[in-house]
Design a protein around this motif. Sequence first.
Motif, PDB file in Angstrom:
ATOM      1  N   LEU A 167       1.359   4.332  -2.632  1.00 39.59           N
ATOM      2  CA  LEU A 167       1.181   5.789  -2.200  1.00 39.59           C
ATOM      3  C   LEU A 167       2.525   6.354  -2.615  1.00 39.59           C
ATOM      4  CD1 LEU A 167      -0.968   7.373  -0.615  1.00 39.59           C
ATOM      5  CD2 LEU A 167       0.441   7.033   1.309  1.00 39.59           C
ATOM      6  N   PHE A 220      -5.328  -7.709   0.891  1.00 35.41           N
ATOM      7  CA  PHE A 220      -5.878  -7.731   2.381  1.00 35.41           C
ATOM      8  C   PHE A 220      -7.305  -8.265   2.604  1.00 35.41           C
ATOM      9  CE2 PHE A 220      -7.469  -5.482   5.862  1.00 35.41           C
ATOM     10  CZ  PHE A 220      -6.617  -6.014   6.914  1.00 35.41           C
ATOM     11  N   PHE A 276       0.901  -1.151   0.034  1.00 41.16           N
ATOM     12  CA  PHE A 276      -0.006   0.095   0.089  1.00 41.16           C
ATOM     13  C   PHE A 276       0.853   1.323  -0.021  1.00 41.16           C
ATOM     14  CE2 PHE A 276      -2.745   3.469   1.873  1.00 41.16           C
ATOM     15  CZ  PHE A 276      -3.722   2.851   1.461  1.00 41.16           C
ATOM     16  N   PHE A 294      -1.586   3.905  -8.334  1.00 45.94           N
ATOM     17  CA  PHE A 294      -2.733   3.832  -7.641  1.00 45.94           C
ATOM     18  C   PHE A 294      -3.466   2.515  -7.791  1.00 45.94           C
ATOM     19  CE2 PHE A 294      -7.423   4.254  -8.016  1.00 45.94           C
ATOM     20  CZ  PHE A 294      -7.463   5.234  -6.978  1.00 45.94           C
ATOM     21  N   VAL A 321      -5.069  -3.475  -1.129  1.00 45.41           N
ATOM     22  CA  VAL A 321      -6.199  -3.576  -0.327  1.00 45.41           C
ATOM     23  C   VAL A 321      -6.982  -4.842  -0.862  1.00 45.41           C
ATOM     24  CG1 VAL A 321      -8.429  -2.354   0.410  1.00 45.41           C
ATOM     25  CG2 VAL A 321      -6.165  -1.105  -0.166  1.00 45.41           C
ATOM     26  N   PHE A 322      -7.139  -5.133  -1.879  1.00 48.20           N
ATOM     27  CA  PHE A 322      -7.614  -6.228  -2.313  1.00 48.20           C
ATOM     28  C   PHE A 322      -7.082  -7.423  -1.794  1.00 48.20           C
ATOM     29  CE2 PHE A 322      -8.797  -4.118  -6.619  1.00 48.20           C
ATOM     30  CZ  PHE A 322      -9.823  -3.302  -5.947  1.00 48.20           C
ATOM     31  N   VAL A 358       2.268   7.323  -6.019  1.00 48.45           N
ATOM     32  CA  VAL A 358       1.220   8.251  -6.488  1.00 48.45           C
ATOM     33  C   VAL A 358       1.710   9.763  -6.078  1.00 48.45           C
ATOM     34  CG1 VAL A 358      -1.299   8.985  -5.909  1.00 48.45           C
ATOM     35  CG2 VAL A 358      -0.803   7.064  -6.291  1.00 48.45           C
ATOM     36  N   ILE A 381       1.332   7.608 -12.162  1.00 49.42           N
ATOM     37  CA  ILE A 381       0.597   7.595 -11.183  1.00 49.42           C
ATOM     38  C   ILE A 381      -0.678   6.849 -11.059  1.00 49.42           C
ATOM     39  CG2 ILE A 381      -1.068   9.446 -10.114  1.00 49.42           C
ATOM     40  CD1 ILE A 381       0.504  11.588 -10.745  1.00 49.42           C
ATOM     41  N   VAL A 382      -1.247   6.582 -12.261  1.00 50.94           N
ATOM     42  CA  VAL A 382      -2.092   5.686 -12.342  1.00 50.94           C
ATOM     43  C   VAL A 382      -1.672   4.169 -11.957  1.00 50.94           C
ATOM     44  CG1 VAL A 382      -3.897   4.482 -13.974  1.00 50.94           C
ATOM     45  CG2 VAL A 382      -3.279   6.871 -14.325  1.00 50.94           C
ATOM     46  N   MET A 385      -1.761   0.554  -5.062  1.00 48.94           N
ATOM     47  CA  MET A 385      -2.510   0.407  -3.826  1.00 48.94           C
ATOM     48  C   MET A 385      -3.827  -0.242  -3.977  1.00 48.94           C
ATOM     49  SD  MET A 385      -2.359   4.665  -3.137  1.00 48.94           S
ATOM     50  CE  MET A 385      -3.464   4.981  -1.964  1.00 48.94           C
ATOM     51  N   GLU A 386      -4.650  -0.089  -4.730  1.00 49.91           N
ATOM     52  CA  GLU A 386      -5.906  -0.797  -5.090  1.00 49.91           C
ATOM     53  C   GLU A 386      -5.581  -2.295  -4.757  1.00 49.91           C
ATOM     54  OE1 GLU A 386      -7.661  -0.354  -9.059  1.00 49.91           O
ATOM     55  OE2 GLU A 386      -8.830   1.376  -8.020  1.00 49.91           O
TER      56      GLU A 386
END
Lengths: 111, 142, 512
Positions: A14, A40, A10, A30, A37-38, A17, A26-27, A33-34
């Motif tokens: 960050l 996790f 994560f 991003f 979380v998935f 980004v 940047i994308v 990061m996404e």
Amino acid sequence: MAYILCFILFLVGLYGVLTKRNLIKIVIGFSIMEFSVFLFLVMIGYIDGAQAPILIEGMKNTEFVDPLPQAMVLTAIVIGLATTAMLLAIAIRIYKKYGTFDITKINNLRG
Amino acid sequence: MSKIVKTATGLLCGVVFMYGLYIITHGHLTPGGGFAGGVLVAGSFILLILAYGSDVLMLRKEETESSVTESSAILIVLILAVIGMFAGGAAFMNNYFQFGEVGELISAGVIPLYNIFIGMEVASALLTIFLAFVIYKKEVLK
Amino acid sequence: MDNLVILFVIVPLGSAFLIPIIGKFIPHFQKALSLLALLFLCTLILNYLFTGNSQCIIYKVAGWEAVENVPIGIYLVLDGLSAFLLLIINSIGFLVVFYSFSYMRKYTAENYFYTLLCLMIAGMNGVVLTGDLFNLYVFLEIAVIASYALVAFGIEKDELEASFKYQVLGGIASLLILLGISLLYWQTKTLNMADISHVISTQADSKTTLFIQIILITGFGIKGAMIPFHAWLPDAHSSAPSPISSMLSGVLIKAIGIYAIIRLFYNMFAITYEIALIITVIGTLSMVIGGLLAIGQWDLKRLLAYSSISQMGYVVIGIGMGMLILISNGDKMVASMAVAGGLFHLINHAVFKGLLFLNAGAIEYATGTRDLKQMGGLAKDMPVTSSTSMSASMAISGIPPFNGFFSKLLIIIAAIKGQYYLLAALAVLVSIITLAYFLKFQRYAFFNKTKYTGSALVKEVPFTMAFSMIVMGVLCLVLSLLIFPGIREIILSPAVEVLMETTEYSSKIIGL
């Protein structure tokens, strides 16, 4: 332990980004990061030695992994797809207007 | 694209398409379902367009069609869900068909129908996004 | 009514997807459908408010009943607070659609505009109705993804840049919210808000809970543009087409930012002192700094956007103060007064800030500029715009008898009674600052001696735009009635009561 790796992933995203200048990078940050979380979310439901939550004939082990986080992660992936597509669409439109992907040169708005 | 790519794509895309359909129709029995299968189906179309190429007019027509398919598919899902308000348990998204035997292909009530239309929706949505990008590149960024 | 709750999501969602199919063949279909859909929802919610006796409706999607008091399906909960927010969303949405008829003529792809607007409203209705945490996230994403596209609708340099900025910050916020939700699921093994509240009250692990709460406050704070996280709002809200600015500023930041904070921290988590303090401090910062930043702006819509941050600060102060008073065992009447002030300011802000953005749109429509320095003397040429914006400006700066006065008064009285004298003083001070920058707006736009010197011929805006502005201008005055007994019980009191129940809410939902 694996949870901490998620957190590190994560932070990697960050970092991307916040520090990269290129819109596409940047994308990418991003998306990293996404997916942390998935990851996790999927790991929350994991139970050691349990089966996939599908009914099949002749099952011996009746312990299942938690199916709810899996459903959640699928939904979240769909949403993530929409967000990423949207970001990229805007990014290429910006490229058309400004002729660059460098965010330091894209600064019409301030304050 | 070179001949190797074209031949390989011609062989592969049918298989990918069929696999996508399998995932969609067996959504209630195995892992996967509307979304995963829809991505595969869209992938087979995208493979074809990438390998063989197409002119912008064709792509535009295709984009309009896939966009309409997308909207109609999601509307059908919505209608299927609304029917639940009047049938059976009288609740939105209610499962109002016969459940059938566990493990059979035609079972689980209305869920396979949802899977099929969501698969359609996802496939056409992804195709629309892809086509929009391709058209934008061909027309505007030239 | 019980079965009709789901219509708040289905109707706008269905219209959103019907429009691109049929809108191509029938002219004006998109306008008629979205207008009718919102009119229907407005009547539905008014019907509930005036006949429902504010009973709490629980709708179980797909008819999944709870097993041994553990909910397993998705719940939709329509109670006082949800009804309050639904009324704001759908009525402002209705007026904005009516306004867009003329305003959106200069844009192409009108079909997609109405599709996205309907999607956004479906998302917001879902957010305020749902009783399930993950469902809240999904609806929130529907609403914000539609808003990302709407901000970039003009596809000019500014719009695209603002939209990208908004998307990156909004995306980080969404991920933080998702992380918070997954942590919460990890801790409690349930997603139903009422059930989470019940489980969390039996667990003693307050450190994890605090961590989750901070993550959620950050996430929803970014969505609601509270001050340390406000960077995207002035760009996004000023770049969007004016009806959308009005929708974003008037409704979206409330429905997905403030509402979520209120709902989660009053009804789901037990109130703790730390969180109450954080919320109050964030609110104070927003109120003061947002106001100060607004003074220096010369772009009309940027001024209004900064003013939104400042006014949302008032709402958050009211909410936070209510929590502080409740946790320190203060007078419950004072707490409910603070909360009522906050919520009352929320509906007032929706009306007057919505109206002000519509005014800005009307000025832009007539003169083609947003720069205050280039305007002047518009009062004679645009009487409707001028008078309605006067009404809104007086309301937002808190001049009696307009609605803004009463809500600010409630918050200030509650602050004095709760002995937060500093907050009361700051609230009065910021109210004066607000008056200052709205006087600046009025003077430069409408009453300046130097006439507008642009090329376009200035004349009053078309009927549909004027109609929406007049209705909202009258509402600015009428809404002050909301505070008086008799009318208060219909709309405001049920919402306050829901919050005053705090975590009792959960036992009501899962029926313990």
